[in-house]
Motif scaffolding. Sequence first.
Motif, PDB file in Angstrom:
ATOM      1  N   MET A 109      63.926  74.875  19.354  1.00  0.00           N
ATOM      2  CA  MET A 109      65.081  75.205  18.228  1.00  0.00           C
ATOM      3  C   MET A 109      65.827  76.293  18.550  1.00  0.00           C
ATOM      4  N   GLN A 110      67.035  76.300  18.723  1.00  0.00           N
ATOM      5  CA  GLN A 110      67.927  77.262  18.401  1.00  0.00           C
ATOM      6  C   GLN A 110      68.344  77.581  17.369  1.00  0.00           C
ATOM      7  N   SER A 111      68.731  78.864  16.987  1.00  0.00           N
ATOM      8  CA  SER A 111      69.544  79.366  15.637  1.00  0.00           C
ATOM      9  C   SER A 111      70.954  79.556  15.983  1.00  0.00           C
ATOM     10  N   LEU A 112      71.774  79.016  14.832  1.00  0.00           N
ATOM     11  CA  LEU A 112      73.136  79.462  15.019  1.00  0.00           C
ATOM     12  C   LEU A 112      73.470  80.115  13.598  1.00  0.00           C
ATOM     13  N   HIS A 113      73.924  81.340  13.905  1.00  0.00           N
ATOM     14  CA  HIS A 113      74.084  82.235  12.744  1.00  0.00           C
ATOM     15  C   HIS A 113      75.780  82.059  12.298  1.00  0.00           C
ATOM     16  N   LEU A 114      75.767  82.069  10.934  1.00  0.00           N
ATOM     17  CA  LEU A 114      77.174  81.681  10.323  1.00  0.00           C
ATOM     18  C   LEU A 114      77.908  83.059  10.137  1.00  0.00           C
ATOM     19  N   ARG A 115      78.950  83.082  10.400  1.00  0.00           N
ATOM     20  CA  ARG A 115      80.026  84.249   9.998  1.00  0.00           C
ATOM     21  C   ARG A 115      80.472  84.016   8.695  1.00  0.00           C
ATOM     22  N   ASP A 116      80.777  82.790   8.336  1.00  0.00           N
ATOM     23  CA  ASP A 116      81.403  82.536   7.154  1.00  0.00           C
ATOM     24  C   ASP A 116      80.400  81.722   6.009  1.00  0.00           C
ATOM     25  N   GLU A 117      80.608  81.179   4.960  1.00  0.00           N
ATOM     26  CA  GLU A 117      79.823  80.332   4.194  1.00  0.00           C
ATOM     27  C   GLU A 117      79.274  79.038   4.881  1.00  0.00           C
ATOM     28  N   PHE A 118      79.995  78.660   5.709  1.00  0.00           N
ATOM     29  CA  PHE A 118      79.477  77.034   6.298  1.00  0.00           C
ATOM     30  C   PHE A 118      80.239  77.038   7.596  1.00  0.00           C
ATOM     31  N   ILE A 119      79.644  76.028   8.264  1.00  0.00           N
ATOM     32  CA  ILE A 119      80.349  75.680   9.489  1.00  0.00           C
ATOM     33  C   ILE A 119      80.540  74.312   9.665  1.00  0.00           C
ATOM     34  N   LYS A 120      81.535  73.703  10.337  1.00  0.00           N
ATOM     35  CA  LYS A 120      81.539  72.517  10.229  1.00  0.00           C
ATOM     36  C   LYS A 120      80.871  71.663  11.447  1.00  0.00           C
ATOM     37  N   LEU A 121      80.379  70.457  11.400  1.00  0.00           N
ATOM     38  CA  LEU A 121      79.524  69.796  12.359  1.00  0.00           C
ATOM     39  C   LEU A 121      80.025  70.166  13.753  1.00  0.00           C
ATOM     40  N   GLY A 122      81.235  69.625  13.893  1.00  0.00           N
ATOM     41  CA  GLY A 122      81.814  69.587  15.375  1.00  0.00           C
ATOM     42  C   GLY A 122      81.885  71.008  15.871  1.00  0.00           C
ATOM     43  N   GLN A 123      82.038  71.982  15.127  1.00  0.00           N
ATOM     44  CA  GLN A 123      82.086  73.386  15.545  1.00  0.00           C
ATOM     45  C   GLN A 123      80.941  73.806  15.894  1.00  0.00           C
ATOM     46  N   ALA A 124      79.706  73.581  15.277  1.00  0.00           N
ATOM     47  CA  ALA A 124      78.482  73.830  15.376  1.00  0.00           C
ATOM     48  C   ALA A 124      77.947  73.259  16.721  1.00  0.00           C
ATOM     49  N   LEU A 125      78.190  71.855  16.935  1.00  0.00           N
ATOM     50  CA  LEU A 125      77.994  71.547  18.216  1.00  0.00           C
ATOM     51  C   LEU A 125      78.453  72.427  19.451  1.00  0.00           C
ATOM     52  N   LYS A 126      79.726  72.578  19.140  1.00  0.00           N
ATOM     53  CA  LYS A 126      80.481  73.346  20.559  1.00  0.00           C
ATOM     54  C   LYS A 126      80.004  74.952  20.329  1.00  0.00           C
ATOM     55  N   ALA A 127      79.850  75.442  19.231  1.00  0.00           N
ATOM     56  CA  ALA A 127      79.044  76.873  19.222  1.00  0.00           C
ATOM     57  C   ALA A 127      77.927  77.050  19.920  1.00  0.00           C
ATOM     58  N   ALA A 128      77.011  76.031  19.731  1.00  0.00           N
ATOM     59  CA  ALA A 128      75.677  76.075  20.305  1.00  0.00           C
ATOM     60  C   ALA A 128      75.743  75.629  21.771  1.00  0.00           C
ATOM     61  N   GLY A 129      76.668  75.242  22.301  1.00  0.00           N
ATOM     62  CA  GLY A 129      76.763  74.878  23.742  1.00  0.00           C
ATOM     63  C   GLY A 129      76.400  73.340  23.994  1.00  0.00           C
ATOM     64  N   LEU A 130      75.899  72.593  23.041  1.00  0.00           N
ATOM     65  CA  LEU A 130      75.669  71.394  23.198  1.00  0.00           C
ATOM     66  C   LEU A 130      76.759  70.127  23.546  1.00  0.00           C
ATOM     67  N   VAL A 131      77.918  70.691  23.485  1.00  0.00           N
ATOM     68  CA  VAL A 131      79.095  69.675  24.047  1.00  0.00           C
ATOM     69  C   VAL A 131      80.052  70.594  24.501  1.00  0.00           C
ATOM     70  N   GLU A 132      80.672  70.247  25.515  1.00  0.00           N
ATOM     71  CA  GLU A 132      81.864  71.002  26.036  1.00  0.00           C
ATOM     72  C   GLU A 132      83.160  71.355  25.174  1.00  0.00           C
ATOM     73  N   SER A 133      83.518  70.542  24.407  1.00  0.00           N
ATOM     74  CA  SER A 133      84.757  70.387  23.707  1.00  0.00           C
ATOM     75  C   SER A 133      84.770  69.697  22.515  1.00  0.00           C
ATOM     76  N   GLY A 134      85.717  70.216  21.695  1.00  0.00           N
ATOM     77  CA  GLY A 134      86.059  69.455  20.489  1.00  0.00           C
ATOM     78  C   GLY A 134      85.985  67.941  20.446  1.00  0.00           C
ATOM     79  N   VAL A 135      86.734  67.300  21.511  1.00  0.00           N
ATOM     80  CA  VAL A 135      86.993  65.805  21.791  1.00  0.00           C
ATOM     81  C   VAL A 135      85.593  65.335  22.013  1.00  0.00           C
TER      82      VAL A 135
END
Length: 69
Positions: free
Chosen positions: A1-27
């Motif tokens: 399991m990898q950790s994703l550290h927030l810069r703000d109060e929350f992150i949106k699901l699509g952004q989290a997948l992208k930030a973690a490298g699990l998907v290539e793009s927002g699309v």
Amino acid sequence: MQSLHLRDEFIKLGQALKAAGLVESGVEAKEVIQDGLVKVNGQTDTRRGKKLYPGDIVSYNGEEIKIEN
């Protein structure tokens, strides 16, 4: 399991997948979420804009991300 550290109060699901490298793009994030392939805290969630907070766990394609401060 990898950790994703927030810069703000929350992150949106699509952004989290992208930030973690699990998907290539927002699309791609939009497609896998809408296809019901992503789970948040064990429940399938089809909302790309779902807000994730510390402690939430996202599962996709055999990978897990834990949202942390």
